[in-house]
Write a protein that holds these residues in place. Structure first.
Motif, PDB file in Angstrom:
ATOM      1  N   GLN A  99     -24.093 -67.363 -92.022  1.00  0.00           N
ATOM      2  CA  GLN A  99     -24.705 -66.047 -91.897  1.00  0.00           C
ATOM      3  C   GLN A  99     -25.100 -65.746 -90.457  1.00  0.00           C
ATOM      4  N   LEU A 100     -25.551 -66.767 -89.731  1.00  0.00           N
ATOM      5  CA  LEU A 100     -26.004 -66.547 -88.360  1.00  0.00           C
ATOM      6  C   LEU A 100     -24.855 -66.449 -87.376  1.00  0.00           C
ATOM      7  N   CYS A 101     -23.726 -67.100 -87.700  1.00  0.00           N
ATOM      8  CA  CYS A 101     -22.544 -66.936 -86.844  1.00  0.00           C
ATOM      9  C   CYS A 101     -21.989 -65.518 -86.952  1.00  0.00           C
ATOM     10  N   PHE A 102     -22.142 -64.892 -88.121  1.00  0.00           N
ATOM     11  CA  PHE A 102     -21.742 -63.498 -88.322  1.00  0.00           C
ATOM     12  C   PHE A 102     -22.965 -62.730 -88.833  1.00  0.00           C
ATOM     13  N   PRO A 103     -23.979 -62.488 -87.985  1.00  0.00           N
ATOM     14  CA  PRO A 103     -25.233 -61.901 -88.472  1.00  0.00           C
ATOM     15  C   PRO A 103     -25.071 -60.503 -89.064  1.00  0.00           C
ATOM     16  N   ASP A 104     -24.059 -59.786 -88.636  1.00  0.00           N
ATOM     17  CA  ASP A 104     -23.839 -58.455 -89.194  1.00  0.00           C
ATOM     18  C   ASP A 104     -22.653 -58.437 -90.154  1.00  0.00           C
ATOM     19  N   GLY A 105     -22.234 -59.629 -90.589  1.00  0.00           N
ATOM     20  CA  GLY A 105     -21.120 -59.729 -91.523  1.00  0.00           C
ATOM     21  C   GLY A 105     -19.786 -59.887 -90.815  1.00  0.00           C
ATOM     22  N   LEU A 106     -18.823 -60.461 -91.519  1.00  0.00           N
ATOM     23  CA  LEU A 106     -17.461 -60.635 -90.999  1.00  0.00           C
ATOM     24  C   LEU A 106     -16.609 -59.459 -91.467  1.00  0.00           C
ATOM     25  N   ARG A 107     -15.885 -58.839 -90.516  1.00  0.00           N
ATOM     26  CA  ARG A 107     -15.178 -57.597 -90.823  1.00  0.00           C
ATOM     27  C   ARG A 107     -13.704 -57.686 -90.420  1.00  0.00           C
ATOM     28  N   ILE A 108     -12.896 -56.924 -91.143  1.00  0.00           N
ATOM     29  CA  ILE A 108     -11.515 -56.668 -90.757  1.00  0.00           C
ATOM     30  C   ILE A 108     -11.498 -55.321 -90.041  1.00  0.00           C
ATOM     31  N   THR A 109     -10.975 -55.267 -88.839  1.00  0.00           N
ATOM     32  CA  THR A 109     -11.004 -54.029 -88.052  1.00  0.00           C
ATOM     33  C   THR A 109      -9.600 -53.646 -87.618  1.00  0.00           C
ATOM     34  N   ASN A 110      -9.456 -52.384 -87.194  1.00  0.00           N
ATOM     35  CA  ASN A 110      -8.178 -51.886 -86.673  1.00  0.00           C
ATOM     36  C   ASN A 110      -8.062 -52.079 -85.176  1.00  0.00           C
ATOM     37  N   GLU A 111      -9.153 -52.487 -84.531  1.00  0.00           N
ATOM     38  CA  GLU A 111      -9.145 -52.657 -83.090  1.00  0.00           C
ATOM     39  C   GLU A 111      -9.666 -54.043 -82.736  1.00  0.00           C
ATOM     40  N   SER A 112      -9.101 -54.572 -81.678  1.00  0.00           N
ATOM     41  CA  SER A 112      -9.584 -55.857 -81.177  1.00  0.00           C
ATOM     42  C   SER A 112     -10.871 -55.636 -80.386  1.00  0.00           C
ATOM     43  N   ARG A 113     -11.791 -56.580 -80.474  1.00  0.00           N
ATOM     44  CA  ARG A 113     -13.057 -56.488 -79.764  1.00  0.00           C
ATOM     45  C   ARG A 113     -13.116 -57.537 -78.659  1.00  0.00           C
ATOM     46  N   GLU A 114     -13.959 -57.265 -77.678  1.00  0.00           N
ATOM     47  CA  GLU A 114     -14.145 -58.238 -76.614  1.00  0.00           C
ATOM     48  C   GLU A 114     -14.872 -59.465 -77.149  1.00  0.00           C
ATOM     49  N   ASP A 115     -14.643 -60.578 -76.470  1.00  0.00           N
ATOM     50  CA  ASP A 115     -15.375 -61.785 -76.826  1.00  0.00           C
ATOM     51  C   ASP A 115     -16.876 -61.529 -76.635  1.00  0.00           C
TER      52      ASP A 115
END
Length: 1166
Positions: A99-115
């Protein structure tokens, strides 16, 4: 590192979809083991990676494999191949970690995000913290549909290396993104193993540097042993908040940090944890809350937590009295109102902090705009770190100065160390009225309570105590940095020069041979650094020795590691790794232990470790809590009153407090009501403060000793020496003349011959007056003290009696106790304000009443129960007083009182101060019956368990025991004459007698006496006399037998035998040369049985079981004239039977009582 990955459940038509995350890999030491030997057997774990942890199994989910979705909707192969079930370190909660590694949840997105990176803090049930750095990066699920998901790598460390681990992960992600899929797991494992090869530097001026391409990473050390690693940018809160807002955040309350950036939550929160040092946050600390953890905020106690700004509305609406801190907006508000109502920090501290904070240089770019651009990235990073260290140092100075200014005057003055009580009411009175609201809130916090506990027990803040003392900062301007004074007086200085030590390059393949080679290279580099260091730089040398010892220990070179750690004794013991050394000594194989013990320095080190382990096991567990002193709210009976007065710090002697109780309850039910206690306490404190504020003219001070204080001043009265005020110090009485300031000595207390009350005629009245006759003046001093006359009469007589006893016995503590008694009298009279006040005060006139008697046993700690300080059980006593273990080589010393208790404990007191000298020595678990001093170096103690325990008087430890007896040991004695005490005798209840060679402790002879039970034995004129249950064993004629009930003790002197009956108040005296002569009977009134006897001067002292008027057992002592066979005195001072008597230089007698009393009485022999 822990690597969570995703589990795909569904896709929606929206832009983003939540999916479930799953742990994919867990890597923890050990990473490398020795290869199999040539015969195929498996070797031990490599010492290089022997840091194993307790582990538990973790079964990965297999019902739904990790999948991707193609354009046609068909599932493809997993992105990362599933490995076997995981072995997880026991202290890691994988559910919370996901939960803390993904505090806002794990998502599938259409765009890549920065590290992105964020930081975690985990706290176990013992309050120990571990820290995590999480790196998140995106990878495509399907190139055609451009779907992306996020992977996280979390590195967990015992130390908060936030910046260093972020740099490590940044370099590793560059490598990971370009790697092939099937190399993924191996690369993560190799990265983890490299980090495990880095030694953590000890506290001090040495940092460790290593290469992890493309960066050069620096691991800072702790500033000192009491502070955490400082790998933070402490200026971040000053960029976000105004100084006044920072002050409000420092209060202990329910705090929630808010931000859209998860990284800011931990970094800013951790900065505030540093700012309050040396205070420590004592409550829940969760700087990052995932969506699933938001219910934590409903906790009713104080906490510090952090969550995403998107949750602001629901948090503010649901809960009241939260302090909401928006990092992005730089605001501090309350969830219950728009305006935050918190008490202001005291004005002086607040203004100084704001002034200093405004002068901070917080912008790196402004500081380097004049400098040339740096072409090397590592050089640029090193320059940035140097700037940050400088800024951190200034901020630490400012925050430490804030804490010092808040508590700058006298926290320690209001802490009763003996009873662990902090007098908060008196502390508040010393503060400004405008600051009371702030201090009341602070004093109720767990943070402050923990600070008091550390002050009281651990001594961790002995340096800051210097700053808290007003005398140490009186010459420093308020806005001048007090912390600089602190750094000059102590060892801590964050601005001292920092050295770096660069580690060798990591080995390419992480196999056992290459790792051992890496450690050998590291040891060689450290040896070069030690050789190159200046011998005068002991701090730097100690860090090098520490690191080399650490590497030697993990490389399996245990003897070399012991040598390095031994060198710390000559350089810096503050960083001595006691736990590591203990484990190292215990793991030494037999051959290596023999090698180490052939070296004297290592043999001493190993012995020291063993002694420390034994001491730690023997040390009682004590949480050391400190409670606040509060005035009572209900009636106090005797026991509660004693405890409350001791906690208040007024007086600690139990006997004095009991007399105070009698004084305050004169003419009423035996309980002190809260109002009376409050009046008495306040009067005492006011009198105490007034005595400290007495301002004497210089002409008066010339006549007083430097340590002499005025404790009592009368009103202005007419005296035979003029008009003025009578002043009382601990040594004398003098008159402060009015008109022209002057000093007229009345008398010293030792020169008083008589004190009495009379009346002086005035017109038709007679005025109460006090007359004092002294040895140095013919005329009698007279003072018309009027209404004060009775009180001054009592006080002067008590001081006079105390002075006489102090002079007679060369013991100044009598005078100190007399002064305490007089001050208590004054407080009682001032408190009661009634006709019975003077009569009540007479209850405290102890020395005046006792000066004509022989008993001295109630001087402060002299009558404290032996069991009260270290042992709650009151047990019967066997005492011996002597100068054991003191020789001319030792420079002499005070005699020691050795007290053997019925539960196998032996206590040692200094006979000059009557203070306990050592912790108790445990010799078995049974009752101790008898003691014998042998050769000035040993104390033999006979026990009910049939053993004779031998205590070494120098080390105060029991290292030998004699086990030849088969029954309870009841008596011990030596041969006649000090010059030939080479033979000792012991007897036991089974009637056996053993003769011992004192030097060899071997049995010389053993025989049995024909009787049922031997009570005791003595040597007299070359003959062994044995006391059995019926009579002393020289067979007496039948008509001479006194009683069939048996004897308890006997004495032999001047050809006379004295014996006491065990069950009757009767002594019998025989003539040893002619046993046929009629014996003499001596009756002891109100005695139920004789227990012990001793001869001193021309007296026989007999300890007995007596009976009080109400039928209860009392301890009585009878003093008999040995020539006239008559009882001269009967002494009562114990609540249970007198078990033992012990003579001190024929001047004092010590009596020890049984279980219901458990006290030692000290009596003057006349």
């Amino acid at each position: 590192p822990v690597l969570p990955s995703l589990r795909l459940f569904f896709m929606s038509a929206g832009k983003e979809s939540l999916v479930e995350a799953e742990v994919l890999q867990v890597h923890a030491p050990p990473f490398v083991t020795k290869e199999s030997s040539s015969n195929g057997t498996q070797q031990d774990l490599a010492p290089a990676f022997s840091r194993t942890q307790r582990r538990r199994s973790f079964k990965k989910k297999r019902d739904r494999p990790v999948s991707t979705i193609s354009d046609s909707g068909q599932t493809n192969e997993p992105v990362v191949a599933a490995s076997d079930d995981l072995s997880v370190p026991q202290n890691i909660d994988l559910i919370a970690l996901l939960q803390l590694c993904f505090p806002d949840g794990l998502r599938i997105t259409n765009e890549s995000r920065e590290d992105s990176y964020h930081f975690l803090v985990f706290t176990d049930v013992f309050g120990n913290q571990t820290h995590g750095v999480v790196a998140q990066y995106c990878k495509p699920l399907n190139k055609l549909q451009r779907l992306y998901t996020t992977y996280s790598i979390c590195v967990i460390s015992k130390y908060p290396y936030y910046n260093a681990l972020r740099d490590c992960l940044s370099g590793f992600l560059l490598q990971l993104k370009t790697s092939r899929l099937f190399d993924f797991e191996e690369q993560v494992k190799e990265f983890s193993a490299k980090l495990a090869l880095v030694p953590i530097p000890p506290p001090g001026p040495l940092h460790v540097v290593f290469n992890l391409r493309p960066f050069q990473i620096e691991l800072p050390s702790q500033l000192d042993v009491d502070r955490p690693v400082m790998d933070l940018d402490l200026h971040l809160p000053f960029l976000c908040f105004k100084p006044k807002q920072i002050l409000s955040i420092l209060m202990e309350q329910r705090v929630v940090f808010l931000s859209t950036d998860w990284a800011k939550l931990t970094l800013v929160s951790e900065c505030f944890m540093v700012f309050i040092h040396p205070l420590r946050w004592q409550h829940t600390f969760v700087p990052v809350l995932s969506r699933q953890m938001l219910d934590f905020i409903m906790a009713p106690t104080a906490f510090l937590m952090g969550c995403h700004t998107s949750h602001f509305d629901e948090v503010a609406e649901e809960l009241d009295e939260l302090v909401l801190i928006d990092i992005d907006q730089g605001t501090v508000s309350s969830s219950s109102s728009n305006r935050l109502e918190l008490p202001d920090v005291p004005l002086t501290a607040r203004e100084c902090f704001i002034f200093r904070a405004k002068g901070l240089q917080l912008h790196y770019d402004l500081d380097v705009c004049h400098a040339a651009s740096r072409t090397d990235i590592n050089e640029l990073r090193a320059h940035r770190r140097q700037w940050q260290r400088k800024v951190n140092s200034v901020i630490l100075n400012i925050t430490m100065e804030l804490i010092v200014n808040i508590f700058r005057s006298g926290v320690c003055d209001f802490l009763n160390y003996g009873h662990r009580v902090f007098n908060s009411e008196e502390f508040l009175r010393s503060r400004e009225m405008t600051d009371h609201t702030f201090y009341k809130k602070v004093l109720d916090t767990h943070i402050f309570h923990s600070f008091l506990r550390d002050l009281n027990i651990n001594g961790l803040f002995h340096l800051i105590s210097l700053c808290l003392c007003p005398a140490s900062v009186h010459s420093i301007n308020i806005c001048m940095p007090l912390i600089f004074y602190f750094m000059l007086t102590g060892s801590w200085s964050p601005s001292r020069p920092i050295k770096t030590f660069k580690l060798p390059e990591f080995p390419p393949p992480l196999s056992y041979q290459y790792v051992q080679g890496y450690y050998n290279d590291l040891i060689r580099e450290l040896s070069k650094a030690i050789a190159a260091a200046s011998p005068d730089d002991s701090a730097l040398l100690a860090r090098y020795y520490y690191l080399r010892g650490l590497v030697n220990s993990v490389a399996g070179k245990r003897v070399d590691a012991l040598t390095d750690f031994q060198s710390l004794y000559k350089t810096d013991m503050d960083i001595f790794p006691a736990e590591l050394l203990n484990a190292l000594v215990e793991s030494l194989p037999a051959e290596e232990r023999r090698t180490a013990e052939r070296r004297p320095d290592l043999k001493r080190l190993i012995s020291r470790v063993k002694r420390e382990n034994e001491r730690d096991r023997a040390r009682p567990v004590d949480g050391g809590s400190v409670k606040r002193f509060e005035l009572p709210k209900k009636h106090l009976h005797m026991e509660d009153f004693v405890q409350r007065v001791q906690e208040s710090g007024i007086v600690r002697d139990q006997g004095t407090i009991q007399r105070l109780f009698e004084a305050l309850t004169v003419g009423q039910q035996k309980q002190v009501d809260p109002e009376t206690f409050c009046f008495f306490y306040n009067y005492w404190k006011e009198t105490e403060a007034a005595a400290q504020d007495v301002d004497l003219p210089a002409v008066v001070l010339e006549h007083l000793e430097t340590d002499e204080c005025v404790y009592k001043l009368s009103s202005s009265v007419k005296t035979s020496y003029g008009v003025g005020k009578i002043a009382m110090t601990q040594r004398r009485l003098f008159l402060l003349t009015e008109g022209r300031p002057g000093y007229v000595e009345i008398t010293k207390f030792r020169d008083i011959e008589d004190v009495k009350i009379s009346s002086a005629p005035f017109l038709l009245l007679r005025i109460p007056a006090l007359k004092i006759k002294t040895s140095h003046r013919k005329e009698t001093f007279e003072a018309n003290l009027k209404s004060e006359c009775d009180l001054w009469h009592l006080m002067i007589k008590e001081m006079w009696a105390g002075r006489k006893m102090a002079d007679n016995h060369k013991d100044p503590q009598f005078m100190e106790q007399a002064l305490t008694n007089t001050l208590l009298m004054d407080a009682v009279v001032g408190c009661l304000q009634s006709q019975k006040a003077i009569f009540a005060a007479t209850k405290l006139a102890y020395f005046d009443k006792k000066k004509l008697e022989g008993v001295l046993s109630v001087v402060e700690h002299k009558n404290t129960p032996v069991g009260s300080a270290e042992h709650n059980d009151k047990t019967s006593l066997v005492c011996f007083l002597g100068q054991l273990g003191v020789s001319e080589l030792d420079g002499g010393g005070n005699p020691k009182l050795w007290c053997a208790l019925s539960d196998g404990k032996v206590l040692v007191f200094d006979a000059a101060s009557w203070s306990m000298q050592h912790n108790s020595v445990q010799v078995g678990k049974s009752r101790l019956n008898c003691m014998l001093a042998v050769n000035q170096q040993q104390l033999w103690i006979g026990s009910k368990d049939s053993f004779i325990y031998i205590i070494n008087s120098r080390s105060v430890s029991c290292n030998k025991q004699l086990t030849e007896h088969r029954g309870e040991v009841t008596g011990l004695t030596l041969t006649d004459g000090q010059e030939c005490q080479t033979v000792a005798y012991s007897c036991s209840e089974d009637s056996s007698v053993i003769v011992w060679d004192v030097s060899t402790l071997q049995v010389k002879r053993q025989f049995r006496v024909s009787c049922d039970r031997l009570q005791s034995i003595q040597i007299h004129n070359g003959m062994l006399w044995c006391c059995k249950s019926a009579s002393p064993t020289v067979s007496l004629p039948d008509h001479q037998l006194s009683s069939p009930r048996g004897f308890s003790s006997f004495l032999l002197f001047n050809e006379e035998l004295w014996a006491g009956l065990a069950d009757a108040g009767e002594l019998c005296v025989w003539h040893c040369r002619d046993l046929n002569k009629p014996f003499i009977k001596i009756q002891l009134k109100d005695c139920a049985g004789v227990v012990c006897m001793i001869k001193v001067k021309n007296q026989i002292w007999v300890g007995c079981r007596g009976r009080s008027a109400d039928g209860k057992t009392r301890g009585k002592i009878y003093v008999l004239n040995k020539d006239r066979y008559t009882v001269e005195k009967e002494l009562m001072a114990h609540e249970d039977s007198v078990q033992t008597l012990c003579s001190a230089e024929d001047r004092y007698m010590l009596s020890g009582a049984a279980q219901a009393d458990g006290k030692i009485g000290i009596w003057k022999v006349e």
